[in-house]
Design an enzyme around this catalytic site. Structure first.
Site, PDB file in Angstrom:
ATOM      1  N   GLN A  93       0.811  -1.208   0.000  1.00 54.61           N
ATOM      2  CA  GLN A  93       0.000   0.000   0.000  1.00 54.61           C
ATOM      3  C   GLN A  93       0.853   1.272   0.000  1.00 54.61           C
ATOM      4  O   GLN A  93       2.035   1.258   0.321  1.00 54.61           O
ATOM      5  CB  GLN A  93      -0.908   0.005   1.222  1.00 54.61           C
ATOM      6  CG  GLN A  93      -1.978  -1.065   1.193  1.00 54.61           C
ATOM      7  CD  GLN A  93      -2.837  -1.004   2.416  1.00 54.61           C
ATOM      8  OE1 GLN A  93      -2.753  -1.853   3.279  1.00 54.61           O
ATOM      9  NE2 GLN A  93      -3.689   0.009   2.497  1.00 54.61           N
ATOM     10  N   ASP A 123      -2.380  -4.919   0.240  1.00 50.47           N
ATOM     11  CA  ASP A 123      -1.956  -6.187   0.832  1.00 50.47           C
ATOM     12  C   ASP A 123      -2.648  -6.461   2.158  1.00 50.47           C
ATOM     13  O   ASP A 123      -2.989  -7.609   2.469  1.00 50.47           O
ATOM     14  CB  ASP A 123      -0.431  -6.251   0.977  1.00 50.47           C
ATOM     15  CG  ASP A 123       0.166  -5.067   1.722  1.00 50.47           C
ATOM     16  OD1 ASP A 123      -0.569  -4.175   2.176  1.00 50.47           O
ATOM     17  OD2 ASP A 123       1.410  -5.026   1.841  1.00 50.47           O
TER      18      ASP A 123
END
Length: 465
Positions: free
Chosen positions: A73, A226
């Site tokens: 991210q 994720d």
């Protein structure tokens, strides 16, 4: 079920590597796996992610009907008007925008204003702070920037065979600092505040939406971050909290309502299913155990044996595990502290036990931060490298104050991406109910260990700040 299987693939494009799993779309059974490394560093040419994807997926994707991507991210990928990458992507773990985070927090009215607007209070990891740094430090490149994507956005777009517009999902967008989980919309005013002007952002696709096709005809799901991929991979349900014990500790719960925490401890993310995923991070998790094992000259297995040989409470030893500073609580300049040391309890076994209890005490702090925001903690799912520790499993339920289950080791981020792909392929209202094998663990502690940990932390605050 007879006949040919329907296959889906999940991609985990993390900080360190790309993992690819190919699964049965109905059962989640993993049939094929591959991986490839990424370059080290806090900025990376996105082309390296594409190369790693090609290497990791080589020979695996025959017959795959749908693909999903979950990625690290908060990284910033800048494209020019022709869609070409302008500079290496700045990753989540790049801290050069720390000053920008402070400035932006002040300029928008303080932590509460940010938490109310986007569920986050700016820190260096969030993309909005990287935009400010970029605009000030590299203005010529910033002026040429037409579009800003995150890592999974870029990889999904690279996989798309047509020239459709870039897409993201609400989970990934919620970590930028300029998308509101509560409103379900971008805050373009915050983009302008950070970058000085508007810039094109990816369309936020629905959780089960098909956003395109690959050159081979496989459908592309929206993908996600994720953290959200991991939650989808373990089948997180309302009341569950996922505790991931890696280098750092990540504690995330599932909620039906958005979270806004002005303290900045709880990040008010969205998840990949239409719900919300409030998350707390600690800086110190598995590496606390590694550091104490090294100090004692023992392996991690031997540290486990030592910790389990000591009585709960470590004879009165308490370790505050802030070896690298800490984020929860917010003590960036703190250092570790060992309290209660006497001649009677000065043993390797007690120090090993104190390391386990102290590391898990930090995670318990994160769980209490979630509870303080009304996030239910009915069951804890424990994953990550340190979840394999027998001592961690034995101690965790008592410190967490909740039942603990340990799912079998697996690539849960990639599995979550594959499960999302299967969901998009099916068109069903909910993701497919893939089973997750998990071991229930029981408490082997005594009441009062966490309370003593909190007492030591409170009394030590003048030394830690």
């Amino acid at each position: 079920m007879g006949g040919a299987r329907t296959l889906v693939a999940g991609v985990d494009s993390s900080t360190q590597s790309t993992k690819v799993v190919v699964c049965d779309a109905y059962t989640g059974e993993v049939l094929r796996e591959g991986r490839a490394p990424h370059p080290d560093g806090t900025e990376v040419d996105p082309g390296a992610w594409w190369a790693a994807y090609q290497q990791a997926s080589a020979g695996l994707l025959d017959g795959v009907a749908a693909i999903g991507v979950a990625g690290q991210q908060q990284g910033m990928v800048c494209l020019d008007e022709d869609g070409e990458v302008l500079r290496p992507a700045i990753l989540w773990n790049d801290t050069r925008s720390a000053r920008a985070a402070v400035d932006l927090t002040d300029e928008f009215g303080g932590p509460k204003a940010w938490a109310d607007a986007v569920g986050l209070v700016p820190v260096a990891s969030f993309t909005v702070t990287k935009l400010r740094w970029f605009a000030r430090a590299e203005p010529e490149l910033a002026d040429r920037t037409a579009t800003v994507l995150l890592p999974h956005d870029w990889l999904t777009h690279r996989l798309r065979a047509d020239s459709g517009e870039p897409t993201t999902d609400r989970g990934e967008a919620s970590g930028t600092g300029y998308w509101s989980p509560a409103a379900g919309a971008y805050r373009h005013d915050l983009v302008r505040l950070a970058f000085g002007r508007d810039v094109a952002l990816p369309r936020v696709a629905g959780p089960a939406e098909v956003v395109g096709e690959t050159a081979s005809g496989a459908l592309l799901s929206a993908g996600t971050g994720d953290t959200m991929g991991g939650a989808l991979g373990v089948g997180l349900r309302p009341g569950d909290v996922l505790v991931s014990l890696g280098t750092s500790g990540c504690v995330s719960g599932l909620s039906d309502v958005p979270t806004a925490d002005a303290s900045g401890l709880v990040a008010g993310y969205a998840d990949a299913t239409g719900r919300f995923l409030p998350l707390v991070c600690t800086l110190n998790a598995a590496r606390v155990l590694v550091a104490v094992a090294d100090l004692l000259g023992r392996s991690l297995t031997e540290l486990d044996d030592l910790a389990l040989s000591a009585r709960p409470g470590a004879g009165g030893l308490t370790l505050l595990p802030y070896l690298d500073g800490e984020r929860t609580p917010d003590l960036p300049d703190a250092r570790g502290l060992l309290a209660g040391l006497t001649r009677a309890n000065a043993s390797a076994a007690n120090l090993a036990r104190a390391a386990v209890e102290g590391m898990l005490g930090g995670i318990a702090d994160a769980l209490h931060a979630l509870r303080a925001r009304d996030v239910p903690v009915d069951r804890v799912l424990l994953i990550g490298g340190a979840a394999r520790s027998r001592a961690v499993r034995a101690v965790a339920p008592a410190l967490f104050g909740a039942p603990v289950s340990v799912p079998r080791p697996a690539e849960y981020v990639a599995l979550g991406a594959a499960r999302q792909a299967a969901w998009a392929l099916s068109g069903d209202a909910e993701p497919p109910p893939w089973p997750v094998e998990a071991e229930e663990v029981t408490a082997a502690g005594t009441p009062g260990v966490y309370e003593r940990y909190v007492d030591v932390r409170q009394r030590a605050l003048p030394l830690l700040t």
